[in-house]
Design an enzyme around this catalytic site. Structure first.
Site, PDB file in Angstrom:
ATOM      1  CG  HIS A 286      -1.816   1.173   1.366  1.00  0.00           C
ATOM      2  ND1 HIS A 286      -3.134   1.153   0.978  1.00  0.00           N
ATOM      3  CD2 HIS A 286      -1.587   2.431   1.827  1.00  0.00           C
ATOM      4  CE1 HIS A 286      -3.666   2.346   1.187  1.00  0.00           C
ATOM      5  NE2 HIS A 286      -2.757   3.138   1.713  1.00  0.00           N
ATOM      6  CD  GLU A 287       1.522   3.564   3.650  1.00  0.00           C
ATOM      7  OE1 GLU A 287       1.699   4.623   3.008  1.00  0.00           O
ATOM      8  OE2 GLU A 287       0.484   3.339   4.294  1.00  0.00           O
ATOM      9  CG  HIS A 290       0.274   6.239  -0.699  1.00  0.00           C
ATOM     10  ND1 HIS A 290      -0.739   6.932  -1.316  1.00  0.00           N
ATOM     11  CD2 HIS A 290      -0.292   5.631   0.375  1.00  0.00           C
ATOM     12  CE1 HIS A 290      -1.861   6.742  -0.632  1.00  0.00           C
ATOM     13  NE2 HIS A 290      -1.624   5.960   0.394  1.00  0.00           N
ATOM     14  CG  HIS A 293       0.381   8.972  -6.753  1.00  0.00           C
ATOM     15  ND1 HIS A 293      -0.692   9.355  -5.981  1.00  0.00           N
ATOM     16  CD2 HIS A 293       0.140   9.475  -7.986  1.00  0.00           C
ATOM     17  CE1 HIS A 293      -1.530  10.064  -6.727  1.00  0.00           C
ATOM     18  NE2 HIS A 293      -1.056  10.147  -7.941  1.00  0.00           N
TER      19      HIS A 293
HETATM   20 ZN   LIG Z   1      -2.894   5.197   1.934  1.00  0.00          ZN
END
Ligand SMILES: [Zn+2]
Length: 499
Positions: A286-287, A290, A293
């Site tokens: 998940h991280e 990010h 991104h």
């Molecule tokens: Zn998040």
């Protein structure tokens, strides 16, 4: 964000610190005994595992009545005042309601659009939750219990049934999930999707546990620097998050990003491998989503670089990335036993993946009820005489909320809405993001390859690399060829096949 409701406080990652304390009983002068506090982690665990029905009821009643017991800790008058002031502010700015004001620059744009999406999920979730209730009631009867299941019984019987059905022991899984292998798995996914390579580099960092990698594209050009700081230590906030130490931009020449991922995994003893739970591994992915991104950002202005996008869009790159952790190709190569090096047995992997949809009727109902009540509350034009508890009762009756399920956050203690306003009229965004990530991953499934090159290129061009260059709805449509639909989410949560 979020496990079931996967990341309750965040967007998954922006969690504020929990102060470290002595064990609760000692802190209260009852050393050697046990104390159940009103914290979620304390109550939920007790409700899951205590066989004492009378004590479950006592704990549950105290837990759900927070903020409405009269006196200095009663929040109801404050809530009425806050909702009224928000409505007034929105009116002064020319909006029909606070929800209209808050959503105008989000991807959803209108409360109607957010509500429509929630309703599409609500009906199915309700049917699924009723079926789950019947299963639990059957278990009560099977044990000779002569009572109707109530809210304080749900978690206890749900946990028992989960154990009976799946018999999944976390200790069985952990040896297969080594931190270093999971980091490599996240890197390999980025290599196959976006052509990125991660090379360890020695640079001065702020702590001995932090590690750095230089990120290069497939032609060997420098893309950015990635720092991973994975182990818990006393001075660190709890939770997990991503931060940009330097944003990508081209305004002041070519500036490449420096991106940090912070987690709180348990540090192993010297010489032992660091092992993760499956939830930990999911958090890492998940991280890292990010982080990509931030790393893949390719815009001119720092103001719109990387994760500087509307809050109902920012969890798409992270939640979407979690899907690749479950791609068999990735797990077969990287989920290997720390001692023997053997891959995770197929049967164990299947049992692990099968538990994902268990209990989703309950989880979806307790969350979605909150999101719907939040939207309706912030669509009130005149909230001066608001009685929060009565409002909540009316809303839930209109929704046909099952009596055995209580909102995940009742209004008198709904911190997302009233402890700061970050999620006011915005609690829907967890579900919105999940609709996006499920629908986005379905694009790869439809292409027949989790690493399909053409789909990955669109994903990079319009989502991971695009910052806030376009309106999110336009960006998503450019990637997917259409706006998102809820079907993939319903499948993911096991709600697609309920009547
Ligand atoms: Zn998040």
């Amino acid at each position: 964000m979020p496990s079931s409701w996967r990341r309750p406080i965040s967007p998954g990652c922006r969690i504020s610190p929990a102060p470290r304390r002595a064990p609760p009983a000692e802190e209260r002068g009852h050393g050697g005994k046990y104390a159940i506090t009103l914290a979620r982690s304390s109550c939920e665990t007790f409700l899951q595992f205590s066989a004492r029905r009378d004590l479950r009821e006592k704990v549950f009643q105290a837990w759900i009545r927070r903020g409405e017991n009269g006196g200095a800790t009663d929040n109801r008058a404050l809530i009425a005042e806050m909702v009224a002031l928000r409505a007034e502010r929105a009116g002064l700015l020319g909006f029909a309601s606070f929800a209209d004001y808050r959503l105008a620059d989000q991807m959803a744009k209108t409360p109607e659009a957010a509500r429509q999406l929630l309703e599409a999920v609500w009906t199915r979730a309700l049917a699924k939750a009723r079926a789950e209730r019947d299963d639990l009631q059957a278990m009560v009867a099977g044990e000779g219990g002569n009572f109707a299941l109530q809210a304080h019984d749900w978690r206890y019987y749900a946990e028992k049934l989960r154990k009976a059905r799946y018999d999944l022991d976390e200790a069985e899984i952990k040896p297969y999930l080594q931190l270093d292998n999971m980091i490599e798995a996240a890197f390999e996914t980025a290599r196959r999707l976006f052509g990125l390579n991660f090379k360890p580099v020695e640079v001065p960092l702020y702590h001995g546990d932090a590690r750095a990698w230089e990120v290069e594209d497939s032609a060997g050009r420098h893309v950015g620097l990635f720092i991973g700081d994975y182990f818990a230590r006393p001075s660190k906030h709890s939770g997990a998050w991503m931060t940009a130490l330097r944003d990508q931009e081209k305004l002041a020449g070519k500036v490449t990003p420096i991106i940090l991922n912070v987690c709180n995994f348990a540090k192993p003893a010297e010489g032992e491998p660091a092992l993760l739970s499956f939830d930990d591994a999911r958090t890492l992915f998940h991280e890292f989503g990010h982080a990509l991104h931030g790393l893949l950002s390719d815009v001119t202005y720092p103001l719109i670089a990387g994760t500087a996008v509307p809050s109902d869009f920012v969890e798409l790159p992270s939640q979407l990335y979690e899907h690749w952790l479950e791609v068999p190709d990735i797990l077969r190569s990287y989920a290997r036993h720390a001692k023997t090096g053997a891959p995770m047995p197929k049967a164990l992997l299947e049992r692990l993946l099968a538990t994902r949809t268990y209990g989703q009727g309950f989880a979806t109902v307790e969350y979605t009820a909150c999101a719907l009540v939040d939207l309706d509350l912030h669509r009130l034009k005149d909230a001066g005489a608001l009685d929060a508890a009565a409002f909540e009762r009316r809303e839930l009756a209109a929704l046909h909320m099952p009596a055995e399920i209580v909102m995940r956050h009742r209004l008198p203690h709904f911190q997302h809405l009233f402890s700061g306003g970050g999620y006011a009229a915005g609690y829907y965004s967890y579900m919105w993001s999940e609709v996006l990530d499920a629908d986005a991953f379905a694009a790869f499934e439809e292409a027949g390859d989790a690493f399909d090159a053409a789909t990955a290129k669109r994903l990079r061009d319009f989502i991971y690399g695009a910052g806030n260059l376009r309106d999110p709805a336009q960006a998503y449509t450019a990637f997917r060829g259409r706006l998102p639909s809820v079907e993939a989410l319903l499948r993911k949560r096991g709600l697609a096949d309920v009547a």
